[in-house]
Write a protein that holds these residues in place. Structure first.
Motif, PDB file in Angstrom:
ATOM      1  N   ALA A   1     -36.031 -96.052  35.013  1.00 54.81           N
ATOM      2  CA  ALA A   1     -36.691 -95.178  35.978  1.00 54.81           C
ATOM      3  C   ALA A   1     -36.053 -93.790  35.981  1.00 54.81           C
ATOM      4  N   THR A   2     -36.904 -92.785  36.099  1.00 54.69           N
ATOM      5  CA  THR A   2     -36.408 -91.418  36.203  1.00 54.69           C
ATOM      6  C   THR A   2     -36.309 -90.962  37.648  1.00 54.69           C
ATOM      7  N   ASP A   3     -36.968 -91.706  38.550  1.00 54.47           N
ATOM      8  CA  ASP A   3     -36.955 -91.345  39.961  1.00 54.47           C
ATOM      9  C   ASP A   3     -37.531 -92.507  40.750  1.00 54.47           C
ATOM     10  N   LEU A   4     -37.465 -92.402  42.078  1.00 52.91           N
ATOM     11  CA  LEU A   4     -38.136 -93.355  42.952  1.00 52.91           C
ATOM     12  C   LEU A   4     -39.477 -92.765  43.363  1.00 52.91           C
ATOM     13  N   GLU A   5     -40.496 -93.532  43.168  1.00 55.33           N
ATOM     14  CA  GLU A   5     -41.843 -93.072  43.516  1.00 55.33           C
ATOM     15  C   GLU A   5     -42.247 -93.646  44.871  1.00 55.33           C
ATOM     16  N   PHE A   6     -42.628 -92.751  45.781  1.00 58.36           N
ATOM     17  CA  PHE A   6     -43.083 -93.176  47.110  1.00 58.36           C
ATOM     18  C   PHE A   6     -44.480 -93.800  46.980  1.00 58.36           C
ATOM     19  N   VAL A   7     -44.641 -95.033  47.533  1.00 62.23           N
ATOM     20  CA  VAL A   7     -45.917 -95.745  47.432  1.00 62.23           C
ATOM     21  C   VAL A   7     -46.732 -95.585  48.713  1.00 62.23           C
ATOM     22  N   THR A   8     -46.128 -95.961  49.834  1.00 64.04           N
ATOM     23  CA  THR A   8     -46.828 -95.862  51.118  1.00 64.04           C
ATOM     24  C   THR A   8     -45.818 -95.960  52.241  1.00 64.04           C
TER      25      THR A   8
ATOM     26  N   ARG B   1     -22.733 -97.864  37.552  1.00 66.52           N
ATOM     27  CA  ARG B   1     -23.195 -96.476  37.475  1.00 66.52           C
ATOM     28  C   ARG B   1     -24.375 -96.273  38.417  1.00 66.52           C
ATOM     29  N   LEU B   2     -24.455 -95.070  38.922  1.00 64.41           N
ATOM     30  CA  LEU B   2     -25.537 -94.702  39.827  1.00 64.41           C
ATOM     31  C   LEU B   2     -26.809 -94.491  39.023  1.00 64.41           C
ATOM     32  N   LEU B   3     -27.874 -95.224  39.389  1.00 64.16           N
ATOM     33  CA  LEU B   3     -29.156 -95.081  38.701  1.00 64.16           C
ATOM     34  C   LEU B   3     -29.991 -93.972  39.319  1.00 64.16           C
ATOM     35  N   LEU B   4     -30.191 -94.046  40.642  1.00 64.37           N
ATOM     36  CA  LEU B   4     -31.067 -93.095  41.327  1.00 64.37           C
ATOM     37  C   LEU B   4     -30.525 -92.825  42.721  1.00 64.37           C
ATOM     38  N   GLU B   5     -30.827 -91.650  43.240  1.00 63.19           N
ATOM     39  CA  GLU B   5     -30.453 -91.317  44.623  1.00 63.19           C
ATOM     40  C   GLU B   5     -31.482 -90.327  45.165  1.00 63.19           C
ATOM     41  N   ILE B   6     -32.040 -90.641  46.342  1.00 66.22           N
ATOM     42  CA  ILE B   6     -33.034 -89.751  46.955  1.00 66.22           C
ATOM     43  C   ILE B   6     -32.797 -89.656  48.456  1.00 66.22           C
ATOM     44  N   GLU B   7     -33.392 -88.632  49.063  1.00 63.93           N
ATOM     45  CA  GLU B   7     -33.430 -88.531  50.520  1.00 63.93           C
ATOM     46  C   GLU B   7     -34.686 -89.280  50.973  1.00 63.93           C
ATOM     47  N   ALA B   8     -34.510 -90.533  51.372  1.00 64.05           N
ATOM     48  CA  ALA B   8     -35.660 -91.406  51.643  1.00 64.05           C
ATOM     49  C   ALA B   8     -36.157 -91.298  53.081  1.00 64.05           C
TER      50      ALA B   8
ATOM     51  N   ASP C   1     -39.763-105.471  41.722  1.00 64.10           N
ATOM     52  CA  ASP C   1     -40.591-104.373  41.233  1.00 64.10           C
ATOM     53  C   ASP C   1     -40.840-103.303  42.288  1.00 64.10           C
ATOM     54  N   PHE C   2     -40.429-103.559  43.547  1.00 60.66           N
ATOM     55  CA  PHE C   2     -40.492-102.502  44.550  1.00 60.66           C
ATOM     56  C   PHE C   2     -39.470-102.766  45.652  1.00 60.66           C
ATOM     57  N   ILE C   3     -39.177-101.710  46.418  1.00 57.37           N
ATOM     58  CA  ILE C   3     -38.176-101.752  47.488  1.00 57.37           C
ATOM     59  C   ILE C   3     -38.832-101.262  48.760  1.00 57.37           C
ATOM     60  N   VAL C   4     -38.441-101.866  49.887  1.00 57.60           N
ATOM     61  CA  VAL C   4     -38.929-101.431  51.197  1.00 57.60           C
ATOM     62  C   VAL C   4     -37.732-101.035  52.050  1.00 57.60           C
ATOM     63  N   THR C   5     -37.835 -99.910  52.735  1.00 57.57           N
ATOM     64  CA  THR C   5     -36.765 -99.433  53.617  1.00 57.57           C
ATOM     65  C   THR C   5     -37.315 -99.185  55.012  1.00 57.57           C
ATOM     66  N   GLY C   6     -36.487 -99.418  56.001  1.00 56.69           N
ATOM     67  CA  GLY C   6     -36.842 -99.124  57.386  1.00 56.69           C
ATOM     68  C   GLY C   6     -35.771 -98.270  58.013  1.00 56.69           C
ATOM     69  N   GLY C   7     -36.189 -97.274  58.827  1.00 55.64           N
ATOM     70  CA  GLY C   7     -35.193 -96.330  59.292  1.00 55.64           C
ATOM     71  C   GLY C   7     -35.205 -96.050  60.778  1.00 55.64           C
ATOM     72  N   GLN C   8     -34.197 -95.304  61.169  1.00 58.79           N
ATOM     73  CA  GLN C   8     -34.073 -94.846  62.549  1.00 58.79           C
ATOM     74  C   GLN C   8     -35.189 -93.850  62.878  1.00 58.79           C
ATOM     75  N   ASP C   9     -35.828 -93.305  61.862  1.00 53.94           N
ATOM     76  CA  ASP C   9     -36.939 -92.369  62.066  1.00 53.94           C
ATOM     77  C   ASP C   9     -38.268 -93.091  62.339  1.00 53.94           C
ATOM     78  N   ARG C  10     -38.191 -94.423  62.594  1.00 59.08           N
ATOM     79  CA  ARG C  10     -39.320 -95.266  63.022  1.00 59.08           C
ATOM     80  C   ARG C  10     -40.279 -95.613  61.889  1.00 59.08           C
ATOM     81  N   SER C  11     -39.943 -95.210  60.664  1.00 56.31           N
ATOM     82  CA  SER C  11     -40.871 -95.445  59.559  1.00 56.31           C
ATOM     83  C   SER C  11     -40.405 -96.575  58.648  1.00 56.31           C
TER      84      SER C  11
ATOM     85  N   TRP D   1     -41.183 -98.179  47.995  1.00 50.57           N
ATOM     86  CA  TRP D   1     -40.788 -97.404  46.824  1.00 50.57           C
ATOM     87  C   TRP D   1     -40.895 -98.263  45.561  1.00 50.57           C
ATOM     88  N   ARG D   2     -41.221 -97.607  44.475  1.00 50.24           N
ATOM     89  CA  ARG D   2     -41.200 -98.294  43.194  1.00 50.24           C
ATOM     90  C   ARG D   2     -40.610 -97.342  42.156  1.00 50.24           C
ATOM     91  N   PRO D   3     -40.150 -97.878  41.020  1.00 52.18           N
ATOM     92  CA  PRO D   3     -39.537 -97.003  40.014  1.00 52.18           C
ATOM     93  C   PRO D   3     -40.571 -96.129  39.328  1.00 52.18           C
TER      94      PRO D   3
END
Length: 886
Positions: free
Chosen positions: A585-592, A844-851, A866-876, A880-882
């Motif tokens: 992966a070259t980056d994390l792609e935002f899905v929804t 080694r670090l693969l990817l890093e983003i401000e999610a 094949d995908f990652i889900v994150t939940g945050g203090q920002d209520r969202s 994400w997928r590669p």
């Protein structure tokens, strides 16, 4: 211009070379008729303990005259006009002198009978030179302490007059710092002035020997390491990139303050761009098989202040093979290997018992082994054929007795097993395939003499199971990289660099050496008597030095089963589940994203089939989202307080939800209602985890307890009397939990920084690790052998569970607030909203983003990864997928 043969190795240890003069040597039997044919052009060297004449004709021997052997040194009083009409001749009458390098052949020094020498100085005035020479001659007749003091005064006087030549600097360079320092090379310490500028580091030797001056571009420096030198913290080693003219330089300073001042000022220079080499990354890479055993031992040696520049602290490697007599060597048979859990002195039980008997009768400062496993003499025992000039320097111009030389590998090992004063280990050259075993061959044809059987010392006799030096080294390297050694190498590291190096553990391991071998045994800086201090330094050199203790807890074992190529000893490509997508992966792609929570999203998980996301938040809501439909499909109020955790029971469509109201709720997804509530703790429940194999639910709370529940999915009821298996008390709030099903262990992270590992089959404490700050997140590795830990002080580390050693540690820019470890993919969420993905196999670090715009409180990875889900203090909640290269 021909390179002169004179070397600082030709002087006595600690002797200072001051300056030289263009001169003509007139042999004693010279007459006016033979003057033109017998005279020798050359350079006369004035040193602190000797005069050395280096003739230009390399067929002639170098002549060394010790001041202590001189009778008279004066201006020549003769009248022969063919010598010098100005009488600019120095006369030296001596009882004995030394010849070396006759016909430019490396051989033992020749000690000659009394003679009278005449030296005609071409340019210097003999009357200007004589006072200094005569002063040094007088010093040689004094008692040792007074001699050392007088020479030190002369040295200080001469060196204080020496100033750095600013013509070496470029136009816009500015001097940052000047200091006195010694350049250290094997057996030689050459004093000079070290100068740090805004773009370079200079070393100007007082005697102008060698490359003058040493000039190091700051931009070429890749690593700077503080070192011990003669058991004092005064060394500094500088590594540059491969195309630098000075790739590797070692300095020692007068005291630690001077060393640290240069080190600190170096780090402040904008031109300096160091390579970040982290100890913990290297250890974890070695465990994973990315780094070979050979390279890891070199690295650990460096951490222990062992360096190729200092024979008193030369890198030490273990004897690995124990069979040197057989016709064949089976590297799959453990019987052919040395026991790495024991020091060399304990390999032979009969000898060990004799040593223990002697040990018991000793007064204080007891030791088992009066001889060390690594000293300059032992290093050169192995390297005599490669560096004979080092041997001559160390042994006052003589080679060792032919029968005591390194003549046979089998005999050397046998001696180390049986001799009461031989406990030496090996050196890296035994395993270095790039050197092809050159040290085993008398390639220079040096005449080392004849052994008792009248056989001339030649090449080292090798075991029958190898065809020659290259094959011998290759087989030893294969043995070093074998699974048998990989399973046990950590035991040897414990002895030499680790927790069995000193103290009670060293006593238990029969690993005790003479007390002067250990760092801190004596404070050399506190000794004002120069003679006494020099004597102690010589003792420390001759007895050997224990490496700096690198590990205070047992060293973790290496994982077995990874294949290392024999050439060039690199790990073969190992495919992992995360490699196929995340490594490319070259980056994390935002899905929804889903934004229906009104407050912090505290926990979430992805369904097994990867179609739904279930979450809970501080808004007291339980929510379910459909990924195919990209919408929320369920929302339910669970009480009136924030919800902290949510898990789904296996084989049942029931959720377990923890709340800040101290309660645990069971929510039936089929009927859409809470079917059971129980008051589980006396304070807010902070975390839950479930172990499917043992059918145990564990809850952690602000009341400092962990409660273990069993049978919750029986009839959908929680009955504390029936289900509560155990209450485990802690000293502070429980912040996070992680189960290791393989070992039935539970890891608990607490507010006061303690990490507890409980054996859930007995409910007994297995391990406890004390961290420096509150534990914010914790997760077991897939194999259950390591713990990933985040702390409030922004430290992230991975701990080897069995030993407690931190095998990876990093200071992040923000506090770790969530962790997820699947196979070799480790996902970290931070308080500042940063999401980072690590390949923890290659470290080694693969990817890093401000999610997210604020803390990421929860992470999950789909079962197919094949995908990652994150939940945050920002209520969202974000998916994400590669992003792959198109």
């Amino acid at each position: 211009m021909e390179k002169e043969r004179f070397s600082l190795l030709q002087l006595d240890p600690g002797e200072i070379y001051f300056e030289d003069f263009s001169a003509i040597f007139i042999p004693p039997d010279t007459t006016p008729k033979t003057y033109d044919t017998k005279k020798q052009d050359g350079r006369l060297k004035m040193c602190s303990k000797s005069l050395v004449f280096d003739p230009k004709d390399i067929s002639k021997p170098i002549i060394k005259i010790l001041f202590k052997d001189c009778v008279v040194i004066e201006q020549w009083k003769g009248t022969a006009k063919f010598l010098n009409s100005n009488n600019n001749v120095m006369s030296v009458n001596c009882k004995e002198y030394i010849e070396l390098l006759e016909k430019n052949i490396v051989a033992p020094y020749q000690f000659r009978k009394p003679a009278n020498f005449l030296f005609l100085l071409n340019y210097a005035n003999v009357m200007n030179c004589l006072p200094q020479v005569c002063q040094l001659h007088r010093a040689s007749s004094l008692p040792a302490a007074e001699q050392a003091d007088m020479i030190a005064t002369i040295v200080h006087s001469r060196q204080s007059r020496d100033v750095f030549d600013p013509r070496w600097m470029d136009l816009y360079e500015k001097v940052v710092l000047e200091s006195h320092a010694d350049k250290v090379t094997p057996l030689v310490v050459n004093p000079g002035r070290i100068v740090l500028s805004t773009s370079k580091l200079y070393f100007q030797p007082y005697n102008k020997m060698g490359e003058y001056p040493v000039k190091i571009n700051l931009s070429s420096i890749k690593q700077i390491v503080k070192r011990r030198f003669l058991l004092r913290q005064i060394g500094l080693e500088i590594y540059c990139n491969d195309n630098s003219p000075t790739p590797h330089t070692y300095f020692s300073f007068r005291n630690q303050i001077a060393r640290d001042e240069l080190y600190d000022n170096l780090l402040k220079q904008p031109e300096l761009k160091l390579n970040e080499i982290q100890q913990d990354i290297i250890t974890l890479q070695w465990q994973n098989g990315i780094i070979s055993n050979y390279d890891y031992l070199l690295y650990v040696n460096s951490l222990g202040d062992r360096t190729f520049n200092d024979l008193t602290q030369y890198p030490v490697f273990p004897w690995i093979i124990s069979n040197y007599n057989g016709d064949k060597l089976d590297l799959n048979d453990p019987i052919n290997y040395r026991d790495l859990s024991k020091p060399v002195g304990a390999l032979n039980e009969v000898r060990l018992n004799r040593l223990l008997e002697r040990y018991q009768e000793m007064p204080n400062n007891k030791f088992l082994y009066g001889s060390h496993y690594s000293t300059p003499g032992f290093v050169l025992y192995y390297l005599a054929r490669l560096y004979p000039h080092y041997v001559l320097c160390l042994q006052s111009g003589r080679f060792d007795h032919p029968d005591r030389m390194f003549n046979s590998v089998a005999d050397a090992y046998k001696n180390c097993l049986n001799n009461m004063s031989d406990f030496k280990e090996l050196i890296p050259q035994f395993y270095d395939v790039s050197e092809e075993g050159k040290f085993l061959v008398n390639g220079m044809g040096i005449n080392f003499g004849y052994r008792h059987n009248n056989i001339k010392v030649g090449d080292v006799e090798l075991p029958p199971w190898c065809s020659g030096p290259q094959d011998f080294i290759l087989k030893l390297r294969d043995a070093l990289e074998s699974d048998i050694v990989s399973e046990n190498l950590h035991k040897w590291i414990d002895l030499i660099f680790g927790y069995k190096q000193r103290g009670e553990e060293a006593v238990k391991a029969n690993n005790l050496f003479y007390h002067l071998c250990y760092e801190g045994a004596i404070d050399l800086d506190a000794i004002t008597d120069l003679n006494q201090r020099h004597a102690l330094e010589v003792q420390i050199m001759e007895f050997g030095q224990i490496p700096k203790q690198v590990f205070k807890v047992p060293h973790p074992q290496r994982k077995i089963g990874y294949s290392i190529q024999t050439e060039p000893y690199q790990i073969k490509e190992i495919q992992t589940n995360c490699e196929g997508i995340w490594k490319e992966a070259t980056d994390l792609e935002f899905v929804t994203s889903f934004n229906s929570h009104k407050n912090t999203v505290s926990d979430l998980f992805i369904s097994e089939d990867g179609t739904k996301i279930t979450s809970v938040g501080h808004d007291s809501k339980l929510k379910v989202f459909s990924l195919p439909q990209n919408k929320q499909i369920r929302s339910a109020n669970i009480g009136r307080m924030p919800l902290s955790s949510c898990i789904q029971l296996p084989n049942a469509n029931v959720l377990v939800i923890a709340s800040w109201d101290n309660g645990i709720s069971l929510y039936d997804l089929d009927y859409g209602r809470v079917i059971e509530n129980v008051l589980a703790h006396e304070d807010a429940i902070t975390c839950l985890c479930f172990d499917q194999e043992s059918n145990l639910l564990v809850s952690g709370s602000g009341d400092c307890t962990v409660k273990v529940w069993k049978g919750l999915n029986n009839n959908g009821h929680i009955k504390p009397i029936q289900c509560l298996q155990k209450q485990i008390d802690h000293n502070s709030q429980v912040n996070c939990l992680s189960f290791n099903s393989t070992n039935h262990h539970l890891a608990v992270g607490t507010e006061d920084g303690d990490v507890y590992v409980w054996d859930m089959s007995t409910f007994l404490l297995f391990k406890k690790y004390i961290q420096s700050s509150s534990i914010t997140a914790i997760n077991y590795s897939p194999d259950g052998m390591k713990l990933a830990i985040g702390s409030r002080d922004m430290t992230f580390q991975i701990i080897d569970v069995n030993t407690g050693l931190s095998v990876f540690s990093k200071i992040l820019n923000s506090v770790v607030t969530s962790l997820m470890w699947r196979d070799y993919l480790l996902v970290i969420g931070c308080e500042d909203g940063t999401l980072s993905l690590w390949d923890i196999f290659e470290v080694r670090l693969l990817l890093e983003i401000e999610a997210h715009t604020s803390a990421i409180k929860t992470i999950d990875i789909s079962s197919l990864k094949d995908f990652i889900v994150t939940g945050g203090q920002d209520r969202s909640i974000k998916v994400w997928r590669p992003k792959l290269i198109s």
